[in-house]
Design a protein around this motif. Structure first.
Motif, short mmCIF file in Angstrom:
data_model
loop_
_atom_site.label_atom_id
_atom_site.label_comp_id
_atom_site.label_asym_id
_atom_site.label_seq_id
_atom_site.Cartn_x
_atom_site.Cartn_y
_atom_site.Cartn_z
N ASP A 162 0.83 -1.21 0.00
CA ASP A 162 0.00 0.00 0.00
C ASP A 162 0.86 1.26 0.00
N ARG A 163 1.97 1.24 0.76
CA ARG A 163 2.86 2.39 0.78
C ARG A 163 3.49 2.62 -0.58
N PHE A 164 3.82 1.53 -1.27
CA PHE A 164 4.41 1.66 -2.61
C PHE A 164 3.43 2.34 -3.56
N LEU A 165 2.17 1.96 -3.51
CA LEU A 165 1.17 2.56 -4.40
C LEU A 165 0.98 4.04 -4.11
N ALA A 166 0.83 4.37 -2.81
CA ALA A 166 0.51 5.76 -2.44
C ALA A 166 1.71 6.68 -2.51
N ASP A 167 2.86 6.21 -2.01
CA ASP A 167 4.02 7.10 -1.88
C ASP A 167 4.92 7.10 -3.11
N VAL A 168 4.77 6.09 -3.96
CA VAL A 168 5.69 6.00 -5.11
C VAL A 168 4.93 5.95 -6.43
N LEU A 169 4.27 4.85 -6.69
CA LEU A 169 3.71 4.61 -8.02
C LEU A 169 2.75 5.72 -8.47
N PHE A 170 1.84 6.11 -7.59
CA PHE A 170 0.83 7.11 -7.95
C PHE A 170 1.08 8.47 -7.29
N ASN A 171 2.30 8.69 -6.85
CA ASN A 171 2.66 9.96 -6.21
C ASN A 171 3.01 10.99 -7.27
N GLU A 172 2.17 11.97 -7.46
CA GLU A 172 2.38 12.97 -8.51
C GLU A 172 3.34 14.08 -8.08
N LYS A 173 3.69 14.13 -6.79
CA LYS A 173 4.56 15.19 -6.30
C LYS A 173 6.03 14.93 -6.57
N LEU A 174 6.40 13.69 -6.82
CA LEU A 174 7.80 13.35 -7.07
C LEU A 174 8.21 13.79 -8.46
N SER A 175 9.47 14.21 -8.59
CA SER A 175 10.01 14.49 -9.92
C SER A 175 10.18 13.18 -10.67
N ASP A 176 10.35 13.26 -11.96
CA ASP A 176 10.50 12.04 -12.76
C ASP A 176 11.72 11.24 -12.33
N ASP A 177 12.82 11.93 -12.07
CA ASP A 177 14.05 11.23 -11.67
C ASP A 177 13.88 10.55 -10.32
N ASP A 178 13.30 11.26 -9.34
CA ASP A 178 13.09 10.66 -8.02
C ASP A 178 12.09 9.51 -8.11
N TRP A 179 11.08 9.68 -8.94
CA TRP A 179 10.08 8.63 -9.11
C TRP A 179 10.70 7.36 -9.66
N ARG A 180 11.54 7.50 -10.70
CA ARG A 180 12.21 6.33 -11.29
C ARG A 180 13.12 5.65 -10.27
N LEU A 181 13.87 6.44 -9.51
CA LEU A 181 14.78 5.86 -8.51
C LEU A 181 14.03 5.08 -7.45
N LYS A 182 12.91 5.62 -7.01
CA LYS A 182 12.12 4.93 -5.98
C LYS A 182 11.48 3.66 -6.55
N ILE A 183 11.02 3.74 -7.80
CA ILE A 183 10.45 2.55 -8.45
C ILE A 183 11.50 1.44 -8.50
N GLU A 184 12.69 1.78 -8.96
CA GLU A 184 13.76 0.79 -9.06
C GLU A 184 14.20 0.27 -7.70
N GLY A 185 14.06 1.11 -6.68
CA GLY A 185 14.41 0.67 -5.33
C GLY A 185 13.40 -0.28 -4.72
#
Length: 253
Positions: free
Chosen positions: A209-232
């Motif tokens: 649930d945290r992955f969905l809310a804080d990463v995958l569907f988090n619109e506040k993250l920049s593209d670079d930060d979003w990709r890094l968190k996805i890969e993490g």
């Protein structure tokens, strides 16, 4: 009455019609009798079907008999450095480009800065200039993995199966995941891709649930930060599934 058989010999057919039945009895249908004694015996046997009287040794001699003709097939040794099925590589590449215009001119050419330069300096380079290994390495730096795989099919790639399997694992490494973000809520849904979310839930467990809310569907993250968190968050296999989904949804295949 006379009938003709396959051997063109006449065969006698005797038809007995009983006309003496009384009027109150139902008439019998005519009966037909074939006189098989008049059919001549077969004079030839199928050479491929040994007779029942032949011995097992005769059957073996028939099956092991030498062929009636010999075909001479010429071949040549292939050196270890040869990785594609092209003997005269420059000329055969010209033939491939000529006979496959859709692939080379409409799929490959638009992805390159200069098709004519790539065509003359790379595709048609002689083995004295670029070995097969170096030639493929240069081409792979210029083409997307999907195009590279198609090219390998055309040139008859002779590499090992292990190398091909490793390359297939990274087939979507060129995909820009961030391109799905503007429309992610409409494209990446549990209805459209249930298996992806099931696998994420099985692997991430409490962190799902945290992955969905804080990463995958988090619109506040920049593209670079979003990709890094996805890969993490995601394992290699889950990341590859997401790359495949994004490639399809954003037409990056």
């Amino acid at each position: 009455m006379m009938l003709s058989t396959a051997s063109n010999e006449p065969t006698t057919v005797l038809i007995n019609n009983n006309n003496n039945n009384s009027s109150h009895k139902k008439k019998k249908k005519p009966s037909v009798h074939f006189d098989l004694s008049l059919i001549p015996p077969a004079t030839e046997e199928d050479p491929y079907q040994p007779s029942s009287s032949s011995s097992s040794s005769n059957e073996c001699e028939f099956l092991l008999s030498p062929p009636t003709c010999v075909i001479d097939i010429q071949g040549q040794l292939v050196p270890d450095t040869m990785l594609v099925s092209l003997v005269n590589r420059p000329q055969e590449m010209r033939d491939l480009v000529h006979h496959n215009p859709t692939f080379f001119h409409h799929q490959v050419a638009p992805t390159l800065p200069s098709w004519s330069q790539f065509e003359q300096n790379v595709l048609y380079a002689d083995r004295s200039q670029l070995s097969d290994e170096a030639w493929l390495a240069v081409i792979s730096k210029s083409l997307a993995p999907t195009l590279m795989n198609k090219l390998k099919d055309l040139v008859g790639y002779l590499g090992s199966e292990e190398e091909e399997e490793e390359e297939e694992k990274d087939i979507y490494r060129h995909v820009d995941l961030s391109r799905i973000r503007p429309n992610i809520h409409n494209c990446l849904t549990t209805d459209a891709y249930p298996q992806f979310f099931i696998h994420c839930q099985e692997e991430l467990k409490e962190g799902y649930d945290r992955f969905l809310a804080d990463v995958l569907f988090n619109e506040k993250l920049s593209d670079d930060d979003w990709r890094l968190k996805i890969e993490g968050y995601l394992s290699f296999h889950l990341l590859q599934q997401l790359q495949e989904i994004v490639a399809y949804e954003t037409e990056q295949e």
